[in-house]
Design a protein around this motif. Structure first.
Motif, PDB file in Angstrom:
ATOM      1  N   VAL A   4      44.746  20.086  12.164  1.00 49.09           N
ATOM      2  CA  VAL A   4      45.334  19.483  11.078  1.00 49.09           C
ATOM      3  C   VAL A   4      45.512  17.871  11.285  1.00 49.09           C
ATOM      4  N   LYS A   5      45.831  17.335  12.378  1.00 46.23           N
ATOM      5  CA  LYS A   5      45.756  15.914  12.386  1.00 46.23           C
ATOM      6  C   LYS A   5      44.377  15.335  12.275  1.00 46.23           C
ATOM      7  N   ASP A   6      43.438  15.951  13.085  1.00 45.27           N
ATOM      8  CA  ASP A   6      42.060  15.745  12.662  1.00 45.27           C
ATOM      9  C   ASP A   6      41.653  15.374  11.416  1.00 45.27           C
ATOM     10  N   ALA A   7      42.087  16.333  10.578  1.00 45.00           N
ATOM     11  CA  ALA A   7      41.657  16.435   9.054  1.00 45.00           C
ATOM     12  C   ALA A   7      42.598  15.324   8.373  1.00 45.00           C
ATOM     13  N   GLU A   8      43.628  15.255   8.773  1.00 39.99           N
ATOM     14  CA  GLU A   8      44.521  14.086   8.050  1.00 39.99           C
ATOM     15  C   GLU A   8      43.773  12.793   8.318  1.00 39.99           C
ATOM     16  N   ASN A   9      43.325  12.483   9.734  1.00 43.60           N
ATOM     17  CA  ASN A   9      42.919  11.171   9.873  1.00 43.60           C
ATOM     18  C   ASN A   9      41.503  10.944   9.251  1.00 43.60           C
ATOM     19  N   LEU A  10      40.535  12.117   9.315  1.00 43.04           N
ATOM     20  CA  LEU A  10      39.432  11.980   8.656  1.00 43.04           C
ATOM     21  C   LEU A  10      39.428  11.555   7.321  1.00 43.04           C
ATOM     22  N   ILE A  11      40.392  12.472   6.347  1.00 43.79           N
ATOM     23  CA  ILE A  11      40.497  11.964   4.943  1.00 43.79           C
ATOM     24  C   ILE A  11      41.153  10.609   4.820  1.00 43.79           C
ATOM     25  N   LEU A  12      42.216  10.148   5.699  1.00 41.73           N
ATOM     26  CA  LEU A  12      42.585   8.850   5.369  1.00 41.73           C
ATOM     27  C   LEU A  12      41.569   7.599   5.768  1.00 41.73           C
ATOM     28  N   ASN A  13      41.088   7.984   6.865  1.00 42.11           N
ATOM     29  CA  ASN A  13      39.978   7.111   7.070  1.00 42.11           C
ATOM     30  C   ASN A  13      38.579   7.042   6.177  1.00 42.11           C
ATOM     31  N   THR A  14      38.520   8.078   5.454  1.00 46.75           N
ATOM     32  CA  THR A  14      37.382   8.126   4.714  1.00 46.75           C
ATOM     33  C   THR A  14      37.822   7.372   3.213  1.00 46.75           C
ATOM     34  N   ILE A  15      38.806   7.624   2.774  1.00 45.55           N
ATOM     35  CA  ILE A  15      39.334   7.160   1.600  1.00 45.55           C
ATOM     36  C   ILE A  15      39.432   5.424   1.633  1.00 45.55           C
ATOM     37  N   GLU A  16      38.829   4.975   0.499  1.00 46.62           N
ATOM     38  CA  GLU A  16      38.919   3.423   0.224  1.00 46.62           C
ATOM     39  C   GLU A  16      39.781   3.257  -1.117  1.00 46.62           C
ATOM     40  N   PRO A  17      40.701   2.297  -0.703  1.00 44.41           N
ATOM     41  CA  PRO A  17      41.614   1.885  -2.172  1.00 44.41           C
ATOM     42  C   PRO A  17      40.741   1.458  -3.260  1.00 44.41           C
ATOM     43  N   LEU A 305      49.810  24.474  -2.834  1.00 42.63           N
ATOM     44  CA  LEU A 305      50.890  23.326  -2.579  1.00 42.63           C
ATOM     45  C   LEU A 305      51.048  22.840  -1.313  1.00 42.63           C
ATOM     46  N   VAL A 306      50.907  23.766  -0.291  1.00 51.00           N
ATOM     47  CA  VAL A 306      51.127  23.095   1.130  1.00 51.00           C
ATOM     48  C   VAL A 306      49.938  22.282   1.484  1.00 51.00           C
ATOM     49  N   THR A 307      48.635  22.473   1.154  1.00 50.74           N
ATOM     50  CA  THR A 307      47.664  21.684   1.566  1.00 50.74           C
ATOM     51  C   THR A 307      47.476  20.377   0.455  1.00 50.74           C
ATOM     52  N   PHE A 308      48.311  20.502  -0.783  1.00 44.11           N
ATOM     53  CA  PHE A 308      48.231  19.088  -1.211  1.00 44.11           C
ATOM     54  C   PHE A 308      49.419  18.147  -0.630  1.00 44.11           C
ATOM     55  N   TRP A 309      50.526  18.929  -0.443  1.00 40.01           N
ATOM     56  CA  TRP A 309      51.558  17.940   0.221  1.00 40.01           C
ATOM     57  C   TRP A 309      50.880  17.449   1.446  1.00 40.01           C
ATOM     58  N   ARG A 310      50.316  18.360   2.442  1.00 36.96           N
ATOM     59  CA  ARG A 310      49.682  17.682   3.714  1.00 36.96           C
ATOM     60  C   ARG A 310      48.823  16.871   3.813  1.00 36.96           C
ATOM     61  N   PHE A 311      47.717  17.003   2.762  1.00 34.90           N
ATOM     62  CA  PHE A 311      46.645  16.061   2.701  1.00 34.90           C
ATOM     63  C   PHE A 311      46.209  15.526   1.502  1.00 34.90           C
ATOM     64  N   VAL A 312      46.272  15.979   0.389  1.00 34.53           N
ATOM     65  CA  VAL A 312      45.952  15.400  -1.009  1.00 34.53           C
ATOM     66  C   VAL A 312      47.150  14.149  -1.266  1.00 34.53           C
ATOM     67  N   ALA A 313      48.280  14.406  -1.241  1.00 40.30           N
ATOM     68  CA  ALA A 313      49.296  13.388  -1.527  1.00 40.30           C
ATOM     69  C   ALA A 313      49.048  12.192  -0.910  1.00 40.30           C
ATOM     70  N   PRO A 314      48.719  12.050   0.635  1.00 42.00           N
ATOM     71  CA  PRO A 314      48.484  10.914   1.363  1.00 42.00           C
ATOM     72  C   PRO A 314      47.266  10.243   0.866  1.00 42.00           C
ATOM     73  N   ALA A 315      46.283  11.062   0.469  1.00 44.84           N
ATOM     74  CA  ALA A 315      45.059  10.336   0.132  1.00 44.84           C
ATOM     75  C   ALA A 315      45.004   9.663  -1.323  1.00 44.84           C
ATOM     76  N   ILE A 316      45.924  10.363  -2.050  1.00 44.34           N
ATOM     77  CA  ILE A 316      46.225   9.602  -3.401  1.00 44.34           C
ATOM     78  C   ILE A 316      46.883   8.371  -3.252  1.00 44.34           C
ATOM     79  N   LYS A 317      47.847   8.305  -2.635  1.00 46.15           N
ATOM     80  CA  LYS A 317      48.688   7.149  -2.159  1.00 46.15           C
ATOM     81  C   LYS A 317      47.875   5.986  -1.581  1.00 46.15           C
ATOM     82  N   LYS A 318      46.845   6.389  -0.744  1.00 48.20           N
ATOM     83  CA  LYS A 318      45.891   5.374  -0.048  1.00 48.20           C
ATOM     84  C   LYS A 318      45.078   4.853  -0.947  1.00 48.20           C
TER      85      LYS A 318
END
Length: 405
Positions: A4-17, A305-318
């Motif tokens: 989970v933490k690796d997935a979160e890091n990969l997503i947030l490191n990939t997203i460009e604002p 919903l769980v995957t949105f809260w955990r992964f997608v919401a942070p991606a949208i914020k960034k």
């Protein structure tokens, strides 16, 4: 499966604002992300003013004042908030002043009215006063042209109050991401459709639309797409060409009708993630295109919903330009019931958290526990997390909890 933490890091490191900005008025700034640091031409407080109802005076006139030997001063005027003083104070004089009233020239202290006794146009002062007492100095909270609010923050009521007080009438904000949403599945119908045997109402699209809007993004519902490769490919191609993020639910597992990953590759996407060691939500797809990010969420309602809260919401914020508070908030709580998991995946159990006597307590949702059962998800506000390898947590033990509201 990716942890989970690796997935979160990969997503947030990939997203460009996103970088596109627009000016908005104060009435339209709520929920937006500041694109530039805000400054003001005003000091705050704008002028020296009183923090108390009482009397403006000269501290040297009051050096000998005491309950037994009060000092008597002449009252030369009254200064309510919003009224400019008319007279400077001379020796032996005071001005009746109210909270927010502008300090008259010559005054360097405020005596609160509880330490005074008015008698006609005179006032007895029963205590000595120090220089600066109960005075809010001009610019003591903020000095003009200094940074007032930093870029990258989400604007809510306190920030709006600051912007209003400092007369910031036009604010530069990032343009919100455009997020397209569709559900795939031959069994799905819309909430307003007549339900036939074997069909399921598509609840995911309604919920995800509101979750996307809550992040400050523009939600674009695309409806239900049948499990036909040509229809899905056409919908995805259209969505990625006109959106910053595309979210789909269903069609990302390993079933005979799960076509989405192959279609993403055919359209030129790069699959970054295709499964995560999380329960519920294992079949999560994250793909990248030159100008768009794609999230393929599981079709089961709770998993989506769980995957949105955990992964997608942070991606949208960034993507929105937000610079802090991207990831969910985690706290420690005592679980009031036993918690169980298979131990092979990081497991999220939904329920309610509340503060009792200074400690958080977590109550797991009652009823059948299944990723297909969204009924007991209602009114929940937290997810208890059982790490990989943890199959059981006893009641009254401490557990990590992710807040979801």
């Amino acid at each position: 499966m990716l942890p989970v933490k690796d997935a979160e890091n990969l997503i947030l490191n990939t997203i460009e604002p996103l970088t596109e900005t627009e000016p908005v008025t104060l009435d339209a700034v709520a929920g937006r992300i500041l694109a530039q640091a805000v400054t003001s031409e005003l000091d705050y407080p704008h002028e020296d003013n009183s923090a108390m109802d009482g009397y403006a005076a000269r501290s040297r006139d009051l050096s000998s004042a005491s309950p037994d030997q009060p000092v008597t001063l002449e009252i030369i005027e009254e200064i309510p908030a919003g009224v400019s003083p008319r007279h400077p104070l001379q020796t032996g004089q005071a001005a009746r002043i109210f909270t927010g009233g502008i300090l008259p020239l010559g005054a360097d202290t405020i005596v609160m009215q509880e330490d005074t006794q008015k008698d006609g146009n005179q006032v007895k002062i029963f205590s000595a006063a120090t220089v600066g007492q109960f005075i809010r100095k001009q610019g003591s909270f903020y000095q003009s042209k200094q940074p007032l609010l930093p870029s990258g923050i989400k604007i809510s009521a306190p920030e709006i109050a600051v912007l209003a007080a400092m007369q910031c009438r036009e604010i530069s904000v990032y343009c919100p991401p455009r997020v397209s949403i569709f559900s795939s599945g031959n069994e799905l119908v819309n909430p307003e459709d007549k339900l036939q045997r074997g069909q399921l109402v598509d609840s995911n699209q309604s919920a995800l639309k509101e979750l996307v809007k809550a992040q400050g993004a523009v939600a674009i519902p695309l409806g239900i797409i049948k499990d036909e490769p040509d229809l899905i490919k056409s919908a995805i191609a259209q969505a990625i060409s006109s959106s910053d993020i595309v979210i789909s639910t269903g069609g990302v597992s390993v079933g005979d009708y799960d076509y989405i990953e192959n279609i993403l590759t055919e359209l030129g996407g790069t699959i970054q993630i295709n499964s995560v060691a999380i329960k519920p939500g294992k079949p999560l797809t994250f793909a990248t295109f030159p100008n768009c990010y794609y999230f393929g969420l599981p079709g089961n309602p709770v998993s989506a919903l769980v995957t949105f809260w955990r992964f997608v919401a942070p991606a949208i914020k960034k993507l929105s330009g937000q610079k802090s508070n991207l990831t969910p908030t985690f706290v420690k709580a005592k679980t009031q019931q036993e918690l169980r998991s298979g131990g092979k995946r990081e497991t999220y159990l939904w329920g309610k958290i509340e503060a009792i006597a200074g400690e958080y307590e977590f109550h797991v949702a009652g009823g059948s526990y299944s990723s297909g059962n969204l009924i007991n998800l209602a009114q929940t506000n937290a997810l208890a997390i059982l790490p990989i390898g943890t199959k059981f947590i006893s009641a009254q033990e401490t557990v990590e909890v992710m807040l979801i509201s």
